[in-house]
Scaffold this active site. Structure first.
Site, PDB file in Angstrom:
ATOM      1  N   LYS A  22       5.580  11.694  32.654  1.00  0.00           N
ATOM      2  CA  LYS A  22       6.049  13.210  32.050  1.00  0.00           C
ATOM      3  C   LYS A  22       5.245  13.374  30.863  1.00  0.00           C
ATOM      4  O   LYS A  22       4.564  14.443  30.696  1.00  0.00           O
ATOM      5  CB  LYS A  22       7.564  13.139  32.037  1.00  0.00           C
ATOM      6  CG  LYS A  22       7.912  14.537  31.338  1.00  0.00           C
ATOM      7  CD  LYS A  22       9.295  14.337  31.073  1.00  0.00           C
ATOM      8  CE  LYS A  22      10.213  13.578  29.915  1.00  0.00           C
ATOM      9  NZ  LYS A  22       9.947  14.352  28.613  1.00  0.00           N
ATOM     10  N   ASN A  23       5.387  12.318  29.965  1.00  0.00           N
ATOM     11  CA  ASN A  23       4.938  12.765  28.619  1.00  0.00           C
ATOM     12  C   ASN A  23       3.608  12.750  28.326  1.00  0.00           C
ATOM     13  O   ASN A  23       2.736  12.787  27.386  1.00  0.00           O
ATOM     14  CB  ASN A  23       5.790  11.785  27.535  1.00  0.00           C
ATOM     15  CG  ASN A  23       7.257  12.040  27.518  1.00  0.00           C
ATOM     16  OD1 ASN A  23       7.548  13.016  28.162  1.00  0.00           O
ATOM     17  ND2 ASN A  23       7.881  11.117  26.795  1.00  0.00           N
ATOM     18  N   CYS A 116      17.495  19.794  20.085  1.00  0.00           N
ATOM     19  CA  CYS A 116      17.987  19.480  21.647  1.00  0.00           C
ATOM     20  C   CYS A 116      19.084  18.204  21.478  1.00  0.00           C
ATOM     21  O   CYS A 116      19.629  18.192  20.353  1.00  0.00           O
ATOM     22  CB  CYS A 116      16.839  18.866  22.260  1.00  0.00           C
ATOM     23  SG  CYS A 116      16.519  17.249  21.669  1.00  0.00           S
ATOM     24  N   ARG A 121      14.648  18.729  15.886  1.00  0.00           N
ATOM     25  CA  ARG A 121      13.474  18.499  16.545  1.00  0.00           C
ATOM     26  C   ARG A 121      12.504  19.330  15.471  1.00  0.00           C
ATOM     27  O   ARG A 121      11.967  20.368  16.198  1.00  0.00           O
ATOM     28  CB  ARG A 121      13.404  18.698  17.958  1.00  0.00           C
ATOM     29  CG  ARG A 121      14.151  18.066  18.919  1.00  0.00           C
ATOM     30  CD  ARG A 121      13.994  16.403  18.839  1.00  0.00           C
ATOM     31  NE  ARG A 121      12.705  16.189  19.432  1.00  0.00           N
ATOM     32  CZ  ARG A 121      12.478  15.790  20.789  1.00  0.00           C
ATOM     33  NH1 ARG A 121      13.520  15.819  21.586  1.00  0.00           N
ATOM     34  NH2 ARG A 121      11.317  15.320  21.198  1.00  0.00           N
ATOM     35  N   ASP A 305      12.411   5.941  23.912  1.00  0.00           N
ATOM     36  CA  ASP A 305      12.920   6.706  25.134  1.00  0.00           C
ATOM     37  C   ASP A 305      13.552   5.401  26.079  1.00  0.00           C
ATOM     38  O   ASP A 305      14.253   5.797  27.066  1.00  0.00           O
ATOM     39  CB  ASP A 305      11.747   7.322  25.841  1.00  0.00           C
ATOM     40  CG  ASP A 305      11.379   8.029  25.189  1.00  0.00           C
ATOM     41  OD1 ASP A 305      10.257   8.895  25.266  1.00  0.00           O
ATOM     42  OD2 ASP A 305      11.951   8.635  24.375  1.00  0.00           O
ATOM     43  N   ARG A 397      14.784  16.263  34.776  1.00  0.00           N
ATOM     44  CA  ARG A 397      13.603  16.835  33.720  1.00  0.00           C
ATOM     45  C   ARG A 397      12.489  15.408  33.774  1.00  0.00           C
ATOM     46  O   ARG A 397      11.402  15.577  33.539  1.00  0.00           O
ATOM     47  CB  ARG A 397      14.030  16.728  32.477  1.00  0.00           C
ATOM     48  CG  ARG A 397      15.139  17.974  32.022  1.00  0.00           C
ATOM     49  CD  ARG A 397      15.297  18.276  30.490  1.00  0.00           C
ATOM     50  NE  ARG A 397      14.074  17.904  29.836  1.00  0.00           N
ATOM     51  CZ  ARG A 397      14.057  17.254  28.559  1.00  0.00           C
ATOM     52  NH1 ARG A 397      15.155  16.623  28.269  1.00  0.00           N
ATOM     53  NH2 ARG A 397      12.936  17.051  28.236  1.00  0.00           N
TER      54      ARG A 397
HETATM   55  C1  EPZ Z   1       7.495  12.715  22.077  1.00  0.00           C
HETATM   56  O1  EPZ Z   1       8.409  13.731  21.618  1.00  0.00           O
HETATM   57  C2  EPZ Z   1       8.232  12.496  23.625  1.00  0.00           C
HETATM   58  N1  EPZ Z   1       8.113  13.843  24.259  1.00  0.00           N
HETATM   59  C3  EPZ Z   1       9.603  12.022  23.326  1.00  0.00           C
HETATM   60  O2  EPZ Z   1      10.048  11.831  24.798  1.00  0.00           O
HETATM   61  C4  EPZ Z   1       9.695  10.757  22.616  1.00  0.00           C
HETATM   62  O3  EPZ Z   1      10.816  10.294  22.381  1.00  0.00           O
HETATM   63  C5  EPZ Z   1       9.029  10.931  21.176  1.00  0.00           C
HETATM   64  O4  EPZ Z   1       7.667  11.540  21.396  1.00  0.00           O
HETATM   65  C6  EPZ Z   1       8.816   9.723  20.308  1.00  0.00           C
HETATM   66  O5  EPZ Z   1       8.015   8.771  21.152  1.00  0.00           O
HETATM   67  C7  EPZ Z   1       6.951  14.085  24.946  1.00  0.00           C
HETATM   68  O6  EPZ Z   1       6.097  13.491  24.855  1.00  0.00           O
HETATM   69  C8  EPZ Z   1       7.270  15.534  25.615  1.00  0.00           C
HETATM   70  P1  EPZ Z   1       7.510  13.081  17.667  1.00  0.00           P
HETATM   71  P2  EPZ Z   1       7.713  14.605  20.009  1.00  0.00           P
HETATM   72  O7  EPZ Z   1       6.905  14.405  17.251  1.00  0.00           O
HETATM   73  O8  EPZ Z   1       6.431  14.737  20.315  1.00  0.00           O
HETATM   74  C9  EPZ Z   1      10.075  13.870  13.736  1.00  0.00           C
HETATM   75  C10 EPZ Z   1      11.616  11.765  26.438  1.00  0.00           C
HETATM   76  O9  EPZ Z   1      12.656  11.269  26.710  1.00  0.00           O
HETATM   77  N2  EPZ Z   1       9.104  15.174  13.386  1.00  0.00           N
HETATM   78  O10 EPZ Z   1       6.819  11.803  17.737  1.00  0.00           O
HETATM   79  O11 EPZ Z   1       8.723  15.585  19.731  1.00  0.00           O
HETATM   80  C11 EPZ Z   1      10.905  13.961  15.014  1.00  0.00           C
HETATM   81  O12 EPZ Z   1      12.054  14.728  14.294  1.00  0.00           O
HETATM   82  C12 EPZ Z   1      11.254  12.465  25.206  1.00  0.00           C
HETATM   83  O13 EPZ Z   1      10.619  11.694  27.316  1.00  0.00           O
HETATM   84  C13 EPZ Z   1       9.066  15.581  12.255  1.00  0.00           C
HETATM   85  O14 EPZ Z   1       9.779  15.546  11.220  1.00  0.00           O
HETATM   86  O15 EPZ Z   1       8.264  13.383  19.266  1.00  0.00           O
HETATM   87  C14 EPZ Z   1      11.065  12.426  15.185  1.00  0.00           C
HETATM   88  O16 EPZ Z   1      12.201  12.071  14.285  1.00  0.00           O
HETATM   89  C15 EPZ Z   1      12.311  12.735  24.144  1.00  0.00           C
HETATM   90  N3  EPZ Z   1       8.127  16.822  12.334  1.00  0.00           N
HETATM   91  C16 EPZ Z   1       9.830  11.926  15.092  1.00  0.00           C
HETATM   92  O17 EPZ Z   1       9.079  12.742  14.161  1.00  0.00           O
HETATM   93  C17 EPZ Z   1       7.323  17.156  13.278  1.00  0.00           C
HETATM   94  O18 EPZ Z   1       6.751  18.169  12.917  1.00  0.00           O
HETATM   95  C18 EPZ Z   1       9.049  11.643  16.349  1.00  0.00           C
HETATM   96  O19 EPZ Z   1       8.881  12.826  16.738  1.00  0.00           O
HETATM   97  C19 EPZ Z   1       7.360  16.536  14.465  1.00  0.00           C
HETATM   98  C20 EPZ Z   1       7.992  15.345  14.531  1.00  0.00           C
END
Ligand code: EPZ
Length: 419
Positions: A22-23, A116, A121, A305, A397
């Site tokens: 998915k990711n 979410c 997020r 995850d 999802r």
């Molecule tokens: C991706 O989300 C995945 N989703 C998530 O999987 C996964 O948990 C996450 O990466 C971490 O590995 C998809 O790929 C669709 P991040 P993403 O930006 O990109 C902070 C699942 O269960 N952050 O790496 O949204 C954020 O709050 C899902 O399949 C900021 O502060 O994750 C978090 O604490 C859930 N500012 C951390 O970084 C930003 O602009 C990691 O987020 C962006 C992120």
């Protein structure tokens, strides 16, 4: 509304062909807007998040159709640059379309993705990076109104290795003049898959998998046939199911290196995990010890995850495991449901202490989020008696027909579509 009825206590045996990731497929679908041609995506899982992405692509004017596990996207003639509020609310990770739409159309409008189930997020890193490339982004009335008459490559340092921000930059940078360097990039395997997809389209991206990625912009991108990587989190989930219920399960088509931290935790808890190049086998007596400490971290650390499914597997047993969830603020929402089954879990902020109990009891359970729902499925398989699982839309999802997969391994689980 559908429910799952699960009767626990049956060990799992057999082989699983793991679905597409998915990711990985979500950012790849966002990347198809860059192609002046048809993209054929094989091993594309049939998930609600994929259907939401297809709806966004159609809203932009692309043609999308599915044949089995192959999804074809033709973005030759894109007519739009706006993602509706309704679609943004359906899938908050739609923000991953921003970089690609800006690159292709020079403008984009989408509502600000809300938080979410996992907590806030933020997308500050996405917006800061796209502005550095030359995009003008106004945040007004809950919407992002963006224009990018010209994108220019530059060096971007990410304050933290955000997966989504890294992907958005990669997509936008393909249309930027000159070279873009992402320093502090996310290193997840899905980033490598996106790089491979972009390069197959004619882009020039280097370094994915490391913390420095270079993108040469300005190259015309064409349609391509591509096979999506297998889903390492779904693979980890089935490993947890076998660990919890007991048995002997082999996962095919997976890269064992992507599962090393999960394999290590389950091995420490008493499972036997053996791997070859593309297969991972797990054997378990179903009664586990503890894994001492599980700290989630950006890849190659323990994947956030997989935290919930691993916690569910370790809830029944005779050991203690301390979880530290470093990635999201509210990723223990499955704990209350596990406690209703008899689990002994204490949560204090980002720390959860799991003390294994001799048995869990089946119960009526409510999925709280995608991976929390997977955790409840795992726990129900190892519990005594019957469990009813509601809120399956969360599971849908990220998991393609999970009941079929588990039944093929000997589990007693059926999905009942309630009228
Ligand atoms: C991706 O989300 C995945 N989703 C998530 O999987 C996964 O948990 C996450 O990466 C971490 O590995 C998809 O790929 C669709 P991040 P993403 O930006 O990109 C902070 C699942 O269960 N952050 O790496 O949204 C954020 O709050 C899902 O399949 C900021 O502060 O994750 C978090 O604490 C859930 N500012 C951390 O970084 C930003 O602009 C990691 O987020 C962006 C992120």
């Amino acid at each position: 509304m559908a429910i799952d009825r699960i009767t626990g206590g049956r060990p799992l045996f057999g082989t699983v062909e793991v679905q597409g990731a998915k990711n990985s497929v979500l950012p790849i679908l966002a990347a198809t807007v860059l192609a002046r041609g048809e993209c054929v995506l094989r091993r594309c899982p049939d998930l609600s998040d994929v259907r939401a992405s297809a709806a966004i692509l159609r809203q932009l004017g692309a043609k999308v159709h599915r044949e089995g596990d192959t999804l074809t996207v033709d973005a030759s003639c894109l007519t739009g640059s706006e993602v509706s509020d309704q679609l943004m609310r359906e899938m908050r990770s739609s923000v991953i379309f921003l970089g690609g739409i800006l690159a292709r159309q020079g403008e984009a409008v989408m509502s600000f993705p809300g938080g979410c189930e996992l907590g806030p997020r933020p997308i500050d890193l996405h917006l800061k990076a796209l502005r550095a490339l030359g995009a003008y982004i106004q945040e007004e009335g809950g919407a992002l109104v963006c224009s990018a008459p010209a994108l220019t490559g530059c060096e971007i340092t990410l304050a933290l290795p955000s997966v989504g921000a890294t992907e958005n930059i990669m997509l936008a940078a393909t249309a930027a003049k000159g070279t873009t360097l992402i320093v502090g990039a996310a290193r997840e395997p899905e980033i490598i898959d996106l790089q491979n997809f972009l390069n197959a389209m004619g882009a020039q991206v280097r370094g994915a998998g490391s913390s420095v990625i270079a993108i040469e912009g300005g190259r015309p991108l064409h349609g391509v046939e591509y096979t999506v990587m297998p889903d390492r989190i779904v693979a980890a989930t089935w490993m947890c199911a076998a660990a919890a219920a007991g048995g002997d399960v082999e996962l095919c088509g997976v890269d064992y290196r992507q599962l090393s931290t999960v394999s290590a935790a389950l091995t420490e808890a008493g499972c036997t995990v053996t791997s070859t190049a593309e297969r991972v086998r797990i054997q378990s007596a179903g009664h586990l010890g503890g894994a001492r400490m599980v700290r989630t971290a950006p890849y190659p650390g323990f994947p956030t995850d997989a935290q919930a499914p691993v916690m569910a597997a370790l809830a029944k047993g005779c050991g203690v495991t301390v979880f530290v969830e470093n990635m999201f603020e509210a990723r223990y929402r499955h704990v209350d449901e596990l406690v209703r089954m008899g689990a002994d879990i204490r949560v204090e902020g980002r720390v959860a202490v799991v003390t294994g109990v001799p048995r869990l009891s089946g119960a009526k359970l409510m999925c709280t989020d995608l991976r929390g729902g997977a955790a409840l499925l795992v726990a129900a398989l190892s519990a005594d008696g019957e469990s009813i699982l509601e809120g399956l839309h969360h599971l849908d999802r990220g998991y393609e027909r999970p009941e079929e997969t588990l039944r093929a391994l000997g589990a007693q689980v059926e999905r009942i579509e309630e009228s």
